[in-house]
Design an enzyme around this catalytic site. Sequence first.
Site, PDB file in Angstrom:
ATOM      1  N   HIS A  76      77.470  63.418  -2.266  1.00  0.00           N
ATOM      2  CA  HIS A  76      78.745  62.601  -1.970  1.00  0.00           C
ATOM      3  C   HIS A  76      79.137  62.301  -3.353  1.00  0.00           C
ATOM      4  O   HIS A  76      78.446  62.247  -4.544  1.00  0.00           O
ATOM      5  CB  HIS A  76      78.331  61.368  -1.276  1.00  0.00           C
ATOM      6  N   HIS A  91      81.271  60.950  -9.940  1.00  0.00           N
ATOM      7  CA  HIS A  91      80.659  62.103 -10.085  1.00  0.00           C
ATOM      8  C   HIS A  91      79.693  62.165  -8.694  1.00  0.00           C
ATOM      9  O   HIS A  91      79.778  61.466  -7.810  1.00  0.00           O
ATOM     10  CB  HIS A  91      79.408  61.755 -11.272  1.00  0.00           C
TER      11      HIS A  91
END
Length: 224
Positions: A152, A72
């Site tokens: 990220h 995620h």
Amino acid sequence: PTLEKDLLPLYFGWFLAKRDEDYLRKTSHEFLEQLGNLKAFKKRLQPFSVGSEDKHKLDLMKYFAKSPNILHCTSKFCDYGKIVGSEEYAQQEAVKKAYSKGYTLHLSALFATPRTVGAQVELTADQLLLWPSDAEKEVMPKDTLPRGSRAHITLGTAADVQDVQTGIDLLEFVKLQQSGKEGENLGEMSGSVAGKVSYYDNGMWMLNLSQKIEVRSIFSGYYG
Ligand code: 2AM
């Protein structure tokens, strides 16, 4: 009637669809394999060196011993509401509207440091609406970094390193790039991880993908 507050999650973020998650895990392995086989990497193992192990050989897959259960991109870490600003974040119209909606994430680079391996996410204008304005300042208070530059996906961490480190490592790259340091071009990768490999000292490696990776995701909260 008593009004109950909404439950706040551990964090909000974009969660990868299963097939794309599988694909990205494979891509991450490919990246680590090709990085580990690069001559230039083998010559620069020192920052990764762990005690008495072979100075010229390192199994990066083993080195990054931990990987998140669900891949995620965290937008807001709330710690179930303990983090200041969590409630305000959750209450935003943009957040409520986006909840459970599908988004395509664009990954422009993969990176590895002695601490973490991750993917750089280039947020779209739509996605930036869900990005906290203080996310970068929170970890680099002295710098003015582009909004969203911390975005990220953590792919793995070395033993004893927390996931939160991945975004900090990414901001370290961004800071160097902003100050005009391009990194040393030390090779190329091919196949699903085609692109140029740059080295930024202290064991910081970045692969600029010649073709961005797109992954499908759902914006949601993690309550586990
Ligand atoms: P990550 O986003 O770099 O992977 C649960 O711990 C998730 O919240 C992880 O995905 C983790 O890092 C992220 N996280 C943990 N602590 C955080 C913090 N202080 N700030 C931002 N994200 C955090």
